[in-house]
Each structure stands twice: as C-alpha cells, then as structure tokens.
Write an enzyme that holds these catalytic residues in place. Structure first.
Site, PDB file in Angstrom:
ATOM      1  N   HIS A  62      12.379 -17.936 -29.844  1.00  0.00           N
ATOM      2  CA  HIS A  62      11.194 -17.077 -29.984  1.00  0.00           C
ATOM      3  C   HIS A  62      10.239 -17.456 -29.577  1.00  0.00           C
ATOM      4  O   HIS A  62      10.291 -18.882 -29.658  1.00  0.00           O
ATOM      5  CB  HIS A  62      12.079 -16.579 -31.213  1.00  0.00           C
ATOM      6  CG  HIS A  62      11.196 -17.013 -32.213  1.00  0.00           C
ATOM      7  ND1 HIS A  62      11.747 -18.018 -33.789  1.00  0.00           N
ATOM      8  CD2 HIS A  62       9.792 -17.490 -32.871  1.00  0.00           C
ATOM      9  CE1 HIS A  62      10.991 -19.088 -34.086  1.00  0.00           C
ATOM     10  NE2 HIS A  62       9.949 -18.204 -33.830  1.00  0.00           N
ATOM     11  N   HIS A  82       5.748 -16.689 -30.669  1.00  0.00           N
ATOM     12  CA  HIS A  82       5.181 -16.197 -30.943  1.00  0.00           C
ATOM     13  C   HIS A  82       2.961 -16.249 -30.804  1.00  0.00           C
ATOM     14  O   HIS A  82       3.152 -16.592 -29.540  1.00  0.00           O
ATOM     15  CB  HIS A  82       4.632 -17.005 -32.553  1.00  0.00           C
ATOM     16  CG  HIS A  82       5.352 -16.810 -33.318  1.00  0.00           C
ATOM     17  ND1 HIS A  82       5.556 -15.483 -34.745  1.00  0.00           N
ATOM     18  CD2 HIS A  82       6.631 -17.413 -33.259  1.00  0.00           C
ATOM     19  CE1 HIS A  82       6.645 -16.137 -35.517  1.00  0.00           C
ATOM     20  NE2 HIS A  82       7.184 -16.771 -35.047  1.00  0.00           N
ATOM     21  N   TYR A 102     -16.079   2.066 -46.989  1.00  0.00           N
ATOM     22  CA  TYR A 102     -16.613   2.826 -46.424  1.00  0.00           C
ATOM     23  C   TYR A 102     -17.345   3.748 -46.133  1.00  0.00           C
ATOM     24  O   TYR A 102     -18.650   4.502 -46.252  1.00  0.00           O
ATOM     25  CB  TYR A 102     -16.843   1.870 -44.974  1.00  0.00           C
ATOM     26  CG  TYR A 102     -17.739   2.419 -43.881  1.00  0.00           C
ATOM     27  CD1 TYR A 102     -19.176   1.509 -43.763  1.00  0.00           C
ATOM     28  CD2 TYR A 102     -17.377   2.772 -42.941  1.00  0.00           C
ATOM     29  CE1 TYR A 102     -19.830   2.441 -43.114  1.00  0.00           C
ATOM     30  CE2 TYR A 102     -18.864   3.378 -42.041  1.00  0.00           C
ATOM     31  CZ  TYR A 102     -20.056   2.887 -42.066  1.00  0.00           C
ATOM     32  OH  TYR A 102     -20.901   3.560 -41.522  1.00  0.00           O
TER      33      TYR A 102
END
Length: 142
Positions: free
Chosen positions: A60, A62, A125
């Site tokens: 794999h 990433h 916020y």
C-alpha cells in the site's frame, strides 16, 4: 499557518490518502516501489499538488498532500492510480502476469482531511461571531 494561494483564492486543504495493491499482493519492493514513488511525485507536480509526506509500503501507499480547492479527492486518486498503473504495466512485464486484468490497484482508497482547526473550534468561533438564533445553526451577521 502556511497558506497556499491561487489567482483568487487562499487555501490550506490537506488530504491523507491510502490505497492498496489489488489482492494486497506485496509487490511494492525494489525498483517497482521506487518507480511508484517517482510516478506519484510526477503526477502530483503536474497538477500543483504538494506531497507533504509519503510512504510506499509493500502492499500500500500513504501520502499526505496539499491540494488546490478546485481538485476533488476522487480526481486526485483517479490521476495518481490511473497513471501509476499504466506506467507500471509498461515498464514491468512480470507485473502483467500477476495482474492479468490490467488493474494494479484495488478499487477503493482511504481519504481523510487533515488540518489544524477542529469542528469544535469552528463552532466556537461562529457562536461568538454572529447573533445566535436558536434551532438554526446558519446565521446572518447583523
């Protein structure tokens, strides 16, 4: 915070992608792993996608990338997986024997956004910035 900018935008959009070889075969070793890394770099550079960090493991890959806002995660994966797959089959004939269906990568991928702001920080916020209206969550500044 380091922001990127386009002609009319300022942004910081980061994605963490993970995708696997078909059947999770441990094919990404030696020259093949190096070639995958180089192809991912070239593809990302072509579309102004910055690779912040990446790792090619045996089965794999990433990558953490910073991407322009007009490029969707699915488009990024289509470009990266499509181009790397085509080029691998061209350069490594032994891979064709293992993957006779011309699909080097498994169908899906994992994607998550990465950033400094949490959902709670944004909500905090917004709750102080606007006049609160109960039962809404989408306010108009007075």
């Amino acid at each position: 915070m380091e922001y990127r900018q386009g002609s009319h935008t300022k942004y910081k959009i980061e994605y963490h992608f993970v995708w696997v070889t078909k059947y999770r075969y441990a094919m990404l070793v030696g020259d093949l792993a190096t070639r995958v890394r180089d192809l991912v770099r070239q593809t990302c550079e072509r579309y102004e996608i910055q690779i912040l960090r990446g790792v090619v493991s045996k089965d794999h890959v990433h990558i953490l990338v910073s991407a322009p806002p007009d490029i969707s995660p699915s488009t990024i994966m289509r470009w990266v997986k499509g181009r790397t797959s085509r080029k691998i089959f061209e350069k490594f004939p032994h891979v064709k024997k293992r993957y006779w269906g011309q699909h080097f990568w498994a169908r899906g991928y994992f994607c998550v956004t990465a950033g400094e702001l949490t959902k709670e920080m944004i909500q905090e916020y917004l709750s102080h910035h606007f006049e609160p209206k109960p039962h809404d969550g989408f306010d108009v500044e007075p």
